[in-house]
Write an enzyme that holds these catalytic residues in place. Structure first.
Site, PDB file in Angstrom:
ATOM      1  N   HIS A   3       5.517 -10.055   3.599  1.00 45.92           N
ATOM      2  CA  HIS A   3       7.122 -10.512   3.485  1.00 45.92           C
ATOM      3  C   HIS A   3       7.863  -9.078   5.056  1.00 45.92           C
ATOM      4  CE1 HIS A   3       6.925  -6.490   2.493  1.00 45.92           C
ATOM      5  NE2 HIS A   3       6.623  -5.779   1.006  1.00 45.92           N
TER       6      HIS A   3
ATOM      7  N   HIS B 212       5.579  -5.914   6.041  1.00 43.89           N
ATOM      8  CA  HIS B 212       4.498  -6.189   6.435  1.00 43.89           C
ATOM      9  C   HIS B 212       4.682  -6.498   8.003  1.00 43.89           C
ATOM     10  CE1 HIS B 212       3.655  -6.844   2.142  1.00 43.89           C
ATOM     11  NE2 HIS B 212       2.598  -6.118   2.210  1.00 43.89           N
TER      12      HIS B 212
ATOM     13  N   GLN C  65       1.529   6.999  -0.930  1.00 44.77           N
ATOM     14  CA  GLN C  65       0.656   6.509  -0.568  1.00 44.77           C
ATOM     15  C   GLN C  65      -0.131   7.444   0.846  1.00 44.77           C
ATOM     16  OE1 GLN C  65      -1.116   2.090  -0.825  1.00 44.77           O
ATOM     17  NE2 GLN C  65       0.654   2.051   1.082  1.00 44.77           N
TER      18      GLN C  65
ATOM     19  N   SER D  88       9.158  -6.013  -1.188  1.00 42.56           N
ATOM     20  CA  SER D  88       8.111  -5.514  -2.239  1.00 42.56           C
ATOM     21  C   SER D  88       7.749  -7.301  -1.799  1.00 42.56           C
ATOM     22  CB  SER D  88       8.499  -4.620  -2.911  1.00 42.56           C
ATOM     23  OG  SER D  88       7.080  -4.473  -3.457  1.00 42.56           O
TER      24      SER D  88
END
Ligand code: AMP
Length: 280
Positions: free
Chosen positions: A34, A37, A154, A186
């Site tokens: 999406h 990214h 992360q 997301s």
């Protein structure tokens, strides 16, 4: 745009490019791409001469089989999208290429960064993330690796292992892309209906309320107030935490820290959503 499925062929190509003095930027993804990214790829393109994007749904980071099976996959669409943004290389390995021996996580010391928030609700998730990122860094040898702050914990863990294990790349965290109403983009949003996307906005609204009002409340009272709002919604809250963005220690008193970040995770039906932002 070149597409590689085999580790050995990609490694050869990268070592050839490096000999020609090219810098390598890397974006790790699980596909179902999406604009979040795409924004990482665009920013990588501005810094590095060759941008490699990996698409790999990593089994060892899923603690629920159902989530792994239902994770959206759309490689053909992803490749078209990456081609449109001038991505140079897409790496789409099989599970066997990534885990030639056993499909299991390595024991990597994450020094407690994996203990709260996502670590509490997704057992062994970060062992899987650290294992796959280490392997990808070893294969791709990037100069820079770009990660979204949407997955802040992360990002911090990847930065930590890259430094401690001297994996090579500089790890760069990039801002969260949102839809026009504020919902953090997301891949899992593909599984939400339009009305669910509206309901999910409570996460963004809570973060914004916290940003405006944190000075008038203690961290715990702020969390309590937001939890009450979630009780009135259709979302099933997992956690709201306010942490120091360096150690991820929960903040009890604002004055003890120079920076604070709010983190929220909630389920809407079977879709798990996370978001976070800086308070100060
Ligand atoms: P994923 O495919 O979910 O593993 O995500 C791959 C990379 O994209 C990770 O570094 C994510 O943090 C990043 N990412 C995912 N969603 C967003 C977003 N909405 N904005 C910015 N980066 C994102």
């Amino acid at each position: 745009m070149l597409i590689f499925e085999k580790v050995s062929l990609l490694k050869n190509h990268i070592s050839y490019s490096k000999k020609q003095g090219k810098s390598i930027g890397f974006v790790a993804t699980m596909g179902a791409l999406h604009s979040g990214h795409v924004s990482l790829v665009r920013q990588a393109k501005q810094r590095d001469s060759i941008v490699v994007v990996s698409i790999f749904v990593n089994p060892t980071q899923f603690n629920k089989q159902d989530d792994l099976v239902k994770y959206p996959r759309n490689n053909e669409r992803d490749k078209r999208l990456l081609d449109e943004v001038d991505c140079d290389i897409v790496f789409i390995p099989s599970v066997e290429e990534m885990y030639p021996n056993k499909v299991e996580s390595e024991d990597i010391n994450l020094e407690g960064l994996d203990k709260n928030m996502e670590g509490t609700y997704r057992t062994n998730h970060f062992d899987g993330v650290a294992t796959v990122v280490k392997r990808l860094f070893e294969i791709i040898s990037p100069d820079r690796a770009y990660f979204g702050l949407k997955d802040f914990q992360q990002y911090l863990i990847v930065k930590h292992i890259s430094n401690v294990l001297k994996l090579g790349p500089e790890v760069i965290g990039l801002e969260i892309e949102r839809n026009e109403k504020g919902l953090a983009l997301s891949s899992r949003n593909e599984r939400l209906s339009e009305s669910e996307k509206e309901e999910a906005l409570i996460i963004y609204q809570s973060i914004n309320w916290a940003k405006k009002n944190y000075q008038n409340l203690s961290p715990q009272n702020l969390i309590n107030k937001l939890k009450l709002d979630f009780e009135k919604s259709n979302l099933d809250l997992e956690y709201i935490e306010i942490c120091d963005p360096l150690s991820l220690n929960p903040i009890k008193h604002w004055s003890e820290y120079k920076e604070a970040r709010i983190f929220i995770a909630a389920n809407l039906g079977k879709v798990r959503l996370i978001d976070n932002d800086s308070l100060f």
